[in-house]
Design a protein around this motif. Structure first.
Motif, mmCIF file in Angstrom:
data_model
loop_
_atom_site.group_PDB
_atom_site.id
_atom_site.type_symbol
_atom_site.label_atom_id
_atom_site.label_comp_id
_atom_site.label_asym_id
_atom_site.label_seq_id
_atom_site.Cartn_x
_atom_site.Cartn_y
_atom_site.Cartn_z
ATOM 1 N N ASP A 149 0.827 -1.205 0.000
ATOM 2 C CA ASP A 149 0.000 0.000 0.000
ATOM 3 C C ASP A 149 0.867 1.263 0.000
ATOM 4 O O ASP A 149 0.364 2.369 -0.197
ATOM 5 C CB ASP A 149 -0.936 0.011 1.207
ATOM 6 C CG ASP A 149 -0.189 -0.086 2.534
ATOM 7 O OD1 ASP A 149 0.967 -0.543 2.538
ATOM 8 O OD2 ASP A 149 -0.774 0.285 3.566
ATOM 9 N N ASN A 150 2.185 1.089 0.176
ATOM 10 C CA ASN A 150 3.130 2.201 0.142
ATOM 11 C C ASN A 150 3.543 2.448 -1.309
ATOM 12 O O ASN A 150 4.132 1.572 -1.960
ATOM 13 C CB ASN A 150 4.356 1.865 0.999
ATOM 14 C CG ASN A 150 5.296 3.045 1.160
ATOM 15 O OD1 ASN A 150 5.460 3.871 0.264
ATOM 16 N ND2 ASN A 150 5.949 3.122 2.319
ATOM 17 N N VAL A 151 3.257 3.624 -1.834
ATOM 18 C CA VAL A 151 3.529 3.909 -3.237
ATOM 19 C C VAL A 151 5.018 3.806 -3.555
ATOM 20 O O VAL A 151 5.408 3.473 -4.686
ATOM 21 C CB VAL A 151 2.960 5.283 -3.635
ATOM 22 C CG1 VAL A 151 3.746 6.412 -2.981
ATOM 23 C CG2 VAL A 151 2.939 5.447 -5.145
ATOM 24 N N LYS A 152 5.881 4.069 -2.565
ATOM 25 C CA LYS A 152 7.313 3.962 -2.832
ATOM 26 C C LYS A 152 7.728 2.514 -3.115
ATOM 27 O O LYS A 152 8.625 2.266 -3.925
ATOM 28 C CB LYS A 152 8.114 4.526 -1.659
ATOM 29 C CG LYS A 152 8.008 6.043 -1.533
ATOM 30 C CD LYS A 152 8.939 6.596 -0.459
ATOM 31 C CE LYS A 152 8.879 8.118 -0.417
ATOM 32 N NZ LYS A 152 9.804 8.683 0.594
ATOM 33 N N MET A 153 7.088 1.567 -2.464
ATOM 34 C CA MET A 153 7.349 0.152 -2.760
ATOM 35 C C MET A 153 6.971 -0.159 -4.211
ATOM 36 O O MET A 153 7.713 -0.830 -4.943
ATOM 37 C CB MET A 153 6.544 -0.745 -1.819
ATOM 38 C CG MET A 153 7.201 -1.036 -0.495
ATOM 39 S SD MET A 153 8.568 -2.240 -0.635
ATOM 40 C CE MET A 153 7.676 -3.757 -0.993
ATOM 41 N N ARG A 154 5.821 0.352 -4.633
ATOM 42 C CA ARG A 154 5.350 0.063 -5.986
ATOM 43 C C ARG A 154 6.240 0.754 -7.020
ATOM 44 O O ARG A 154 6.533 0.186 -8.077
ATOM 45 C CB ARG A 154 3.884 0.482 -6.124
ATOM 46 C CG ARG A 154 2.983 -0.172 -5.075
ATOM 47 C CD ARG A 154 1.513 -0.057 -5.403
ATOM 48 N NE ARG A 154 1.017 1.309 -5.486
ATOM 49 C CZ ARG A 154 0.595 2.029 -4.461
ATOM 50 N NH1 ARG A 154 0.637 1.519 -3.222
ATOM 51 N NH2 ARG A 154 0.124 3.272 -4.638
ATOM 52 N N GLN A 155 6.665 1.962 -6.707
ATOM 53 C CA GLN A 155 7.574 2.658 -7.619
ATOM 54 C C GLN A 155 8.930 1.953 -7.703
ATOM 55 O O GLN A 155 9.551 1.895 -8.769
ATOM 56 C CB GLN A 155 7.751 4.109 -7.165
ATOM 57 C CG GLN A 155 6.501 4.957 -7.342
ATOM 58 C CD GLN A 155 6.622 6.327 -6.704
ATOM 59 O OE1 GLN A 155 7.492 6.569 -5.858
ATOM 60 N NE2 GLN A 155 5.752 7.256 -7.107
ATOM 61 N N ALA A 156 9.378 1.408 -6.575
ATOM 62 C CA ALA A 156 10.638 0.653 -6.573
ATOM 63 C C ALA A 156 10.539 -0.546 -7.507
ATOM 64 O O ALA A 156 11.473 -0.840 -8.275
ATOM 65 C CB ALA A 156 10.973 0.209 -5.159
ATOM 66 N N ILE A 157 9.419 -1.251 -7.439
ATOM 67 C CA ILE A 157 9.219 -2.402 -8.320
ATOM 68 C C ILE A 157 9.250 -1.963 -9.779
ATOM 69 O O ILE A 157 9.860 -2.618 -10.634
ATOM 70 C CB ILE A 157 7.895 -3.104 -7.971
ATOM 71 C CG1 ILE A 157 7.990 -3.743 -6.583
ATOM 72 C CG2 ILE A 157 7.535 -4.158 -9.014
ATOM 73 C CD1 ILE A 157 6.655 -4.231 -6.038
ATOM 74 N N ALA A 158 8.627 -0.818 -10.072
ATOM 75 C CA ALA A 158 8.614 -0.320 -11.448
ATOM 76 C C ALA A 158 10.029 -0.006 -11.937
ATOM 77 O O ALA A 158 10.400 -0.334 -13.072
ATOM 78 C CB ALA A 158 7.730 0.915 -11.545
#
Length: 558
Positions: free
Chosen positions: A329-338
């Motif tokens: 749910d942390n957008v930084k985690m999702r951006q890291a994956i991207a």
């Protein structure tokens, strides 16, 4: 008569595709060959007489077009059913089908259709305005127990069912006379006519819907809950269902079909889950063709003088992210994956040449520029920084991917997973592989809530409108992404009401950028898909929208 759009696309010899499978308009004469063992010769007199055998990558999940979302089910139902609106073979634009013409009111909330006369369903019942209204009312009043887990096309297009009328775009259907029908909407829906070309909006016999209790999932087949109607479909198309047993679906030509019946008297769809088995079957003459050619197939097809026909890209592969999983749910985690994903390396050797990277969910064909959309370049150092900022401590991330299947957007899922897993692990993510058999209902398993961090999936477009992609995936809250974004929903609802033109294009560009910045999923590729055929096949009606009906196949004389 040969469709001019089909003739222009024509066939390519496999050898011509070894360097690049991006050529679409060349022709080549295939070598002389005997007819395949599965097919009888096409007669030049009388009605259709040939049998055409086609290898598919998976069994259908059901044959009620309104209640299935997978392409292999719709591959079959497109032969049995027709909708009000068809698809132009060259441009993919909407064309008349069961409706000969239509008019739109000035406010865009009412459409009047003039229906084709002399059309009957396979059970002998007449196709008329009452039948159209029976289908629209069935979709609108569909009980929750019949809707399944993922978004059906009706909900994606019309927002809601009769149990939430305040949200519903569909308002009413009126039979003006026997061959005139009026559909009223609660608001303007720019994509209404294109959407009606989707296989999900095909017309079913009202009598058969009642007879086989279409909205009650009281039967089971291959572990799927189905209605009796999904096993006894009745449409107006050029073919009707003869049998569905195990890995074989058999169709036969409908003698009273209103249109051109063509050369094909019988169709056999044979499920062969591995690309290798489909290739062997074509080489040995067991089948006349198959879809979803893989990179590994091309050399062998070339050596054997077989034909490859490619489609323009109209699907998108994505990495889904479940925000209900702890930490995601942390957008930084999702951006890291991207930032961790090297799309160049992912495409190399795993997709047919001509496949392009995707940084948004709307294919280029629809004119929504990706230049203004936030893009995450491959940057493993930035990915590692974002993971640290997000407080990631190495928790295990279950990554679901399908096995033993080939999709237009995912030709080799195991190999694609392996490359993505390698890239994500390299930046410090702890990836746990969770392979799931496609036949074990993979599609619904990644669309419901569960202990899933990441998953591989895609969407193949079925109509010519951006909402087919962003609306289907993000137009309402789904358990697939557990992504709740009122601003995005508002943007999508507004864009759907705008007339085609610069304002609508700008609106969909803003939607694409909103999705990119919030990262509920990561678009990976717009894959090229291709089919392979024996030399016996002269013309096949290829379509980016997969609107491929077999009465338009033309065969060479043996």
């Amino acid at each position: 008569m040969t469709d001019p759009g089909i003739g222009r696309r024509s066939f390519l010899r496999a050898g011509a595709l070894l360097g690049a499978l991006a050529l679409a308009g060349c022709t080549a004469t295939p070598p002389d060959s005997n007819a395949t063992a599965s097919a009888s010769a096409s007669g030049s007199q009388g009605g259709p007489s040939a049998t055409f055998t086609f290898a598919t990558a998976a069994r259908p999940s059901g044959l009620d077009p309104a209640l299935v979302t997978d392409t292999e089910s719709h591959r079959v139902t497109r032969q049995i059913f027709e909708g009000l609106v068809g698809v132009d073979a060259l441009t993919s634009a909407p064309t008349p089908l069961l409706a000969e013409s239509w008019t739109e009111s000035e406010d865009g909330r009412s459409y009047t259709f003039a229906l084709r006369k002399g059309v009957t369903f396979h059970d002998g019942e007449p196709f008329n305005a009452d039948a159209v209204c029976a289908n629209f009312e069935r979709w609108y009043h569909l009980p929750a127990s019949a809707r399944g887990v993922g978004n059906l096309a009706y909900q994606s297009v019309f927002n809601s069912y009769s149990d939430r009328p305040e949200l519903a775009v569909y308002k009413s259907c009126t039979a003006v006379d026997e061959h005139t029908v009026q559909i009223d909407l609660a608001t303007r829906l720019t994509g209404f006519i294109p959407a009606l070309a989707s296989p999900e909006f095909a017309m079913s016999s009202p009598k058969a819907l009642r007879q086989f209790n279409a909205d009650a999932l009281s039967s089971e087949k291959d572990g799927q809950r189905l209605s009796e109607y999904a096993l006894h479909p009745v449409g107006t198309g050029p073919f009707f269902l003869e049998s569905w047993e195990g890995d074989e679906v058999r169709l036969a030509t409908y003698p009273d079909y209103w249109g051109e019946r063509g050369q094909i008297a019988g169709i056999v769809f044979k499920t062969m889950t591995s690309p290798e088995s489909r290739l062997r079957a074509l080489k040995s003459g067991q089948v006349d063709g198959y879809d979803l050619v893989t990179v590994a197939d091309v050399d062998d097809l070339a050596r054997n003088g077989l034909q490859i026909l490619q489609r323009d890209p109209y699907s998108v592969l994505y990495l889904g992210i479940n925000q209900a999983f702890p930490g995601l749910d942390n957008v930084k985690m999702r951006q890291a994956i991207a930032h961790a994903i090297d799309k160049d390396a992912l495409l190399e050797g795993l997709f047919l040449n001509g496949t392009k990277q995707a940084n948004q969910f709307v294919p280029e064909k629809l004119g929504v520029s990706s230049g203004s959309v936030t893009s995450y370049g491959y940057d493993p150092e930035r990915a590692a920084e974002l993971l640290k900022e997000a407080g990631y401590k190495g928790a295990e991330l279950p990554f679901h991917y399908p096995r033993h299947v080939t999709r237009a957007y995912l030709p080799t899922p195991e190999r694609v997973y392996a490359e993505l897993s390698r890239q994500l692990t390299a930046v410090g993510l702890n990836i746990k592989p969770v392979p799931v058999e496609w036949s074990d209902d993979y599609l619904q398993s990644v669309q419901r809530s569960g202990d899933r961090a990441l998953h591989l999936l895609g969407i193949s477009g079925t109509y010519d409108d951006p909402d087919n992609f962003v609306g289907s995936l993000f137009g309402s809250y789904t358990e697939e992404f557990a992504y709740d974004d009122a601003q995005l929903l508002s943007k999508i609802d507004r864009a759907r009401t705008l007339e085609s033109g610069p304002e609508q294009t700008e609106a969909y560009t803003a939607i694409s950028d909103r999705i990119a910045t919030r990262v509920p999923a990561i678009p990976l590729a717009f894959p090229i898909s291709a089919l392979a055929f024996s030399p016996r096949v002269a013309v096949y009606p290829t379509s980016p929208l997969l609107n491929e009906v077999f009465n338009r196949i033309e065969l060479r004389e043996p």
